[in-house]
Write an enzyme that holds these catalytic residues in place. Structure first.
Site, PDB file in Angstrom:
ATOM      1  N   LEU A  60       0.848  -1.203   0.000  1.00 43.57           N
ATOM      2  CA  LEU A  60       0.000   0.000   0.000  1.00 43.57           C
ATOM      3  C   LEU A  60       0.877   1.244   0.000  1.00 43.57           C
ATOM      4  O   LEU A  60       1.070   1.884   1.023  1.00 43.57           O
ATOM      5  CB  LEU A  60      -0.934   0.001   1.218  1.00 43.57           C
ATOM      6  CG  LEU A  60      -2.302  -0.620   0.953  1.00 43.57           C
ATOM      7  CD1 LEU A  60      -2.189  -2.119   0.856  1.00 43.57           C
ATOM      8  CD2 LEU A  60      -3.276  -0.231   2.021  1.00 43.57           C
ATOM      9  N   ALA A  61       1.407   1.565  -1.158  1.00 44.82           N
ATOM     10  CA  ALA A  61       2.368   2.663  -1.232  1.00 44.82           C
ATOM     11  C   ALA A  61       2.333   3.220  -2.654  1.00 44.82           C
ATOM     12  O   ALA A  61       2.946   2.659  -3.560  1.00 44.82           O
ATOM     13  CB  ALA A  61       3.763   2.150  -0.882  1.00 44.82           C
ATOM     14  N   GLU A  62       1.602   4.295  -2.838  1.00 45.39           N
ATOM     15  CA  GLU A  62       1.362   4.803  -4.194  1.00 45.39           C
ATOM     16  C   GLU A  62       2.636   5.293  -4.870  1.00 45.39           C
ATOM     17  O   GLU A  62       2.833   5.086  -6.066  1.00 45.39           O
ATOM     18  CB  GLU A  62       0.303   5.906  -4.172  1.00 45.39           C
ATOM     19  CG  GLU A  62      -1.130   5.405  -3.995  1.00 45.39           C
ATOM     20  CD  GLU A  62      -1.481   5.068  -2.557  1.00 45.39           C
ATOM     21  OE1 GLU A  62      -0.652   5.326  -1.662  1.00 45.39           O
ATOM     22  OE2 GLU A  62      -2.586   4.532  -2.336  1.00 45.39           O
ATOM     23  N   GLN A  84      -5.973   3.429  -6.541  1.00 42.29           N
ATOM     24  CA  GLN A  84      -7.299   2.919  -6.190  1.00 42.29           C
ATOM     25  C   GLN A  84      -8.405   3.976  -6.307  1.00 42.29           C
ATOM     26  O   GLN A  84      -9.499   3.677  -6.762  1.00 42.29           O
ATOM     27  CB  GLN A  84      -7.242   2.338  -4.783  1.00 42.29           C
ATOM     28  CG  GLN A  84      -8.266   1.265  -4.558  1.00 42.29           C
ATOM     29  CD  GLN A  84      -7.883   0.393  -3.369  1.00 42.29           C
ATOM     30  OE1 GLN A  84      -7.778   0.873  -2.260  1.00 42.29           O
ATOM     31  NE2 GLN A  84      -7.675  -0.875  -3.617  1.00 42.29           N
ATOM     32  N   PHE A  85      -8.081   5.206  -5.878  1.00 42.84           N
ATOM     33  CA  PHE A  85      -9.053   6.303  -5.977  1.00 42.84           C
ATOM     34  C   PHE A  85      -8.295   7.604  -6.256  1.00 42.84           C
ATOM     35  O   PHE A  85      -7.144   7.757  -5.835  1.00 42.84           O
ATOM     36  CB  PHE A  85      -9.846   6.470  -4.673  1.00 42.84           C
ATOM     37  CG  PHE A  85     -10.929   5.464  -4.490  1.00 42.84           C
ATOM     38  CD1 PHE A  85     -12.198   5.670  -5.031  1.00 42.84           C
ATOM     39  CD2 PHE A  85     -10.693   4.303  -3.778  1.00 42.84           C
ATOM     40  CE1 PHE A  85     -13.199   4.737  -4.858  1.00 42.84           C
ATOM     41  CE2 PHE A  85     -11.702   3.357  -3.595  1.00 42.84           C
ATOM     42  CZ  PHE A  85     -12.963   3.578  -4.132  1.00 42.84           C
ATOM     43  N   ASP A  86      -9.007   8.535  -6.897  1.00 42.54           N
ATOM     44  CA  ASP A  86      -8.445   9.842  -7.249  1.00 42.54           C
ATOM     45  C   ASP A  86      -7.664  10.524  -6.133  1.00 42.54           C
ATOM     46  O   ASP A  86      -6.540  10.967  -6.311  1.00 42.54           O
ATOM     47  CB  ASP A  86      -9.579  10.756  -7.725  1.00 42.54           C
ATOM     48  CG  ASP A  86     -10.864  10.521  -6.942  1.00 42.54           C
ATOM     49  OD1 ASP A  86     -10.885  10.802  -5.739  1.00 42.54           O
ATOM     50  OD2 ASP A  86     -11.845  10.024  -7.543  1.00 42.54           O
ATOM     51  N   PHE A  88      -6.109   9.506  -3.730  1.00 45.10           N
ATOM     52  CA  PHE A  88      -4.927   8.806  -3.234  1.00 45.10           C
ATOM     53  C   PHE A  88      -3.771   8.816  -4.224  1.00 45.10           C
ATOM     54  O   PHE A  88      -2.773   8.130  -4.039  1.00 45.10           O
ATOM     55  CB  PHE A  88      -5.291   7.374  -2.844  1.00 45.10           C
ATOM     56  CG  PHE A  88      -6.302   7.350  -1.741  1.00 45.10           C
ATOM     57  CD1 PHE A  88      -5.913   7.535  -0.427  1.00 45.10           C
ATOM     58  CD2 PHE A  88      -7.655   7.227  -2.018  1.00 45.10           C
ATOM     59  CE1 PHE A  88      -6.846   7.580   0.593  1.00 45.10           C
ATOM     60  CE2 PHE A  88      -8.601   7.267  -1.005  1.00 45.10           C
ATOM     61  CZ  PHE A  88      -8.202   7.445   0.306  1.00 45.10           C
ATOM     62  N   PRO A  91       0.216  10.835  -2.976  1.00 49.47           N
ATOM     63  CA  PRO A  91       1.515  10.279  -2.572  1.00 49.47           C
ATOM     64  C   PRO A  91       2.382   9.905  -3.780  1.00 49.47           C
ATOM     65  O   PRO A  91       3.609   9.881  -3.673  1.00 49.47           O
ATOM     66  CB  PRO A  91       1.126   9.039  -1.756  1.00 49.47           C
ATOM     67  CG  PRO A  91      -0.244   9.334  -1.255  1.00 49.47           C
ATOM     68  CD  PRO A  91      -0.912  10.140  -2.351  1.00 49.47           C
ATOM     69  N   HIS A 131     -12.449  10.187  -2.206  1.00 47.19           N
ATOM     70  CA  HIS A 131     -12.885   9.129  -3.119  1.00 47.19           C
ATOM     71  C   HIS A 131     -13.734   9.679  -4.273  1.00 47.19           C
ATOM     72  O   HIS A 131     -14.395   8.915  -4.964  1.00 47.19           O
ATOM     73  CB  HIS A 131     -13.713   8.076  -2.371  1.00 47.19           C
ATOM     74  CG  HIS A 131     -12.912   7.225  -1.435  1.00 47.19           C
ATOM     75  ND1 HIS A 131     -12.372   7.711  -0.270  1.00 47.19           N
ATOM     76  CD2 HIS A 131     -12.557   5.912  -1.496  1.00 47.19           C
ATOM     77  CE1 HIS A 131     -11.726   6.723   0.357  1.00 47.19           C
ATOM     78  NE2 HIS A 131     -11.820   5.631  -0.381  1.00 47.19           N
TER      79      HIS A 131
END
Lengths: 326, 386
Positions: A60-62, A84-86, A88, A91, A131
């Site tokens: 879990l590390a964009e 996964q979502f805008d 996010f 990072p 989200h």
């Protein structure tokens, strides 16, 4: 002809499957893209069929997702990464803007970065904060990136193919509230270029310019206006960088009136750029100033207020009326 | 000033007092891998033995001397206004030459912006490194020619690129390895932490080579970490080792071992080369403002080049003629670099619009045409003026 009716989600899934099938260098990476098939199931079943080496569940590390995708691209792979979502993507914004966008130029063209960054974006699904955002202008402003967004199943299918084949980094915004909208996809007939705008409804009184989730709203607005005797043209931009300004100019010169519609805040949004260019290109053809309909300069609101924030049929028709009143 | 902010301002002073009182690793420190003492004595280490021929030893010395000469020339060129900026590697020659000479041709290097010695080992013409500092490009070389990636200015970003590249190497079934260079300041960056996570969970064949040169511009290492940097690796599940970064033999041995481990499919290693940046961070800063003179003097006594010279002389592996010839070679290199920089042309104005996109862009095409017309308008007026 091989025409099938499918949802945008299904079209993307089929398109990703085809991309994996066509080229062993294509990889899919992201959080939950494997066993779960993505939180929107866009990658459903792909890991099962192509294996964990091709469809890669990541930490879990964009920043890590995009940064390692850059390294894989340098090694000759063609990664398609899912954010996964805008909200996010930020990072990873550093890696996208300072690295992915610039590396080709820094090497004087000697290396290519064929990376597709998929981002489900926009509101209308009653989500919690981060989200539902539309950050496309932040990416379109950055040279070295290309930014696209399909509005229907056929475009979802084909634009993904074209994005994967592009040697440039592509930010691929998927209108998440349209994932379940169905449309016809001709899986054999290759359509026009990725960055060409398409007139999705002909009209003569005014042009609505939109992309992604707002195209459907604009088509509905045009249909409603038709009942009042107004002939509205709807242009689906499909690409926010580069923008097909020739298509916008042609339509603006034909109708003389333009309203740009997007979910993102109007302030500094893509509508500002489009309005400015129309003024430069066809000032003497205009019957009214270019108007913009979009989000407000406020944080994306909680779900119970998002209908007030998002441009709906009435706000688009209101802008149409204001333009026609000039 | 509020009570809270006064307390907050006081805290770091107390912390730095504690850390400065703590014992710093010395050459006799068992945690520090060393094969050549500052006095030029060969010592052994149980895990990292190395046996080099006289020829190889002289080669390492030559690499370090020429790299230092190149670096000094670049610093001088900056002072003369020929370069806009320079990031000197003075003092870090052993870390870079030792690790750089441990690499195989098919290994791939992801540098920061200070790895001039590593570039030298890769066969990159040193003049290629100067374009970005002169301001004629942002890199400009083809990374695949020498498997030496472009310099990366954003701190720590390249550790993720290295990890991704290494993941690709593993997918390809190749047995080459990847090395990522970064500094003690970069160890604070999220990207470095993420690269540790990714490389560990995917068992990527990558070596993280941290040159702890004690200072991140004006921030000391104590401002980056409360534990020795090499110990961070343990938390991610791979080995970390601290090597005397001013000992070229130890740097070579430790890096070679880490690369071999990666090639065997055993995953990443963090190497912390404990060294010292003797000059400024870049030509833009002034280290006298933030560090004590005696600190530099203490590190000068550990000079990487001096200690190898002492060893070469004492062991009889090099004679006076070797040093004299090398001096002449250094001067030739300096002259070549100086001339190459001065001859480096500014890019043509139309180069603005080149290489933004691999597949082109209608937006760039439009702006290029506008710019060309604008440029041409000056040519017209020049004609009229005749």
């Amino acid at each position: 002809m091989a025409v099938e009716k499918m949802s945008i989600a299904k079209a993307l899934n089929e398109s990703l499957r085809l991309a994996l099938d066509n080229d062993p260098k294509v990889l899919i990476m992201g959080e939950d893209v494997g066993k779960l098939g993505g939180v929107f199931r866009i990658t459903d079943g792909l890991q099962k069929d192509f294996g964990e080496d091709r469809v890669i569940d990541t930490p879990l590390a964009e920043s890590g997702i995009v940064g390692t995708a850059i390294g894989l691209a340098l090694r000759g792979y063609r990664p398609i990464v899912e954010i996964q979502f805008d909200g996010f993507v930020f990072p990873a914004y550093d890696q996208i803007v300072t690295q992915l966008a610039k590396m080709h130029a820094r090497a004087l063209g000697k290396i290519k970065l064929p990376v597709v960054v998929r981002i489900p974006y926009g509101g209308g699904i009653g989500a919690v904060e981060h989200h539902s955002e539309s950050p496309e202008a932040l990416f379109a402003h950055v040279a070295g990136l290309k930014v696209v967004s399909p509005s229907n199943a056929s475009d979802a299918y084909w634009m993904m193919q074209q994005a994967v084949q592009s040697d440039d980094p592509i930010i691929f915004f998927e209108p998440k509230r349209r994932y379940w909208d169905k449309g016809e996809v001709d899986t054999e007939s290759i359509p026009g270029p990725l960055h060409r705008a398409v007139t999705v409804r002909e009209g003569s009184d005014l042009t609505l310019v939109a992309y992604g989730p707002m195209v459907k709203v604009c088509l509905e607005a045009a249909a409603a206006a038709q009942e009042e005797g107004k002939s509205i043209e709807v242009l689906d931009l499909r690409s926010m960088s580069p923008i097909d300004f020739d298509a916008i100019q042609t339509s603006a010169e034909k109708t003389g009136r333009v309203v740009v519609v997007h979910e993102a805040p109007v302030f500094y949004g893509s509508g500002a750029e489009i309005a400015a260019r129309i003024t430069e290109r066809c000032f003497y053809h205009l019957e009214a100033p270019v108007l913009r309909v979009g989000g407000y300069h406020v944080p994306y609101p909680p779900a119970r207020l998002e209908d007030e924030y998002l441009p709906g049929l009435d706000r688009v028709l209101d802008a149409v009326d204001r333009s026609l009143a000039f | 000033m509020t009570v809270e902010s006064t307390a907050a301002a006081r805290k770091p002073r107390r912390a730095s007092k504690r850390t400065s009182a703590a014992k710093k690793p010395q050459s006799s420190d068992p945690q520090l891998v060393q094969l050549l003492t500052p006095e030029g004595e060969r010592v052994e280490h149980p895990d990292y033995s190395i046996d080099l021929s006289a020829d190889e030893l002289r080669g390492l010395y030559r690499d370090m001397v020429l790299t230092r000469r190149f670096d000094a020339e670049a610093t001088a060129l900056q002072r003369q206004g020929e370069l806009g900026l320079w990031a000197s590697l003075l003092g870090q020659e052993a870390a870079q030459i030792g690790s750089g000479r441990a690499l195989r041709d098919d290994d791939y290097v992801f540098p920061t912006y200070r790895e001039h010695g590593v570039a030298w080992c890769r066969g990159v013409d040193p003049t290629n490194l100067l374009g970005m500092f002169r301001g004629v490009n942002h890199g400009g070389w083809d990374p695949s020619t020498n498997n030496f990636h472009l310099y990366t200015i954003v701190i720590g970003s390249q550790t993720l690129h290295a990890t991704g590249y290494a993941m690709g190497v593993a997918k390809d079934g190749a047995d080459s390895a990847v090395i990522a260079y970064f500094g003690d300041g970069a160890s604070s960056q999220g990207d470095v932490a993420e690269s540790f996570t990714f490389s560990a969970v995917y068992n990527a064949p990558v070596v993280f080579f941290c040159q702890n040169n004690q200072w991140a511009i004006s921030e000391p290492t104590e401002r980056q970490t409360r534990v020795p940097l090499y110990q961070r690796a343990q938390g991610y599940g791979f080995p970390g080792v601290r090597v005397d970064g001013n000992d070229v033999l130890a740097c070579l041995a430790v890096t070679r071992s880490a690369l071999e481990r990666a090639r065997r499919g055993e995953g990443p290693t963090l190497v912390e080369a404990f060294t010292y940046r003797m000059g400024a961070h870049t030509t833009s800063d002034d280290p006298t403002k933030y560090r004590a003179d005696d600190e530099r003097a203490a590190w000068e006594a550990k000079d990487p080049i001096l200690r190898l010279r002492t060893y070469l002389e004492k062991s009889g592996h090099a004679d006076e003629a070797f040093f004299t010839e090398l001096e002449a070679e250094s001067e030739t290199l300096g002259k070549r670099v100086r001339e190459a920089v001065r001859a480096m042309p500014d890019p043509e104005p139309m180069a603005l619009f080149e290489h933004g996109y691999a597949d082109g862009s209608s937006l760039v095409d439009e702006e290029r045409a506008q710019f060309a017309a604008y440029q041409a308008s000056f040519a017209d007026s020049a004609e009229e003026g005749k």
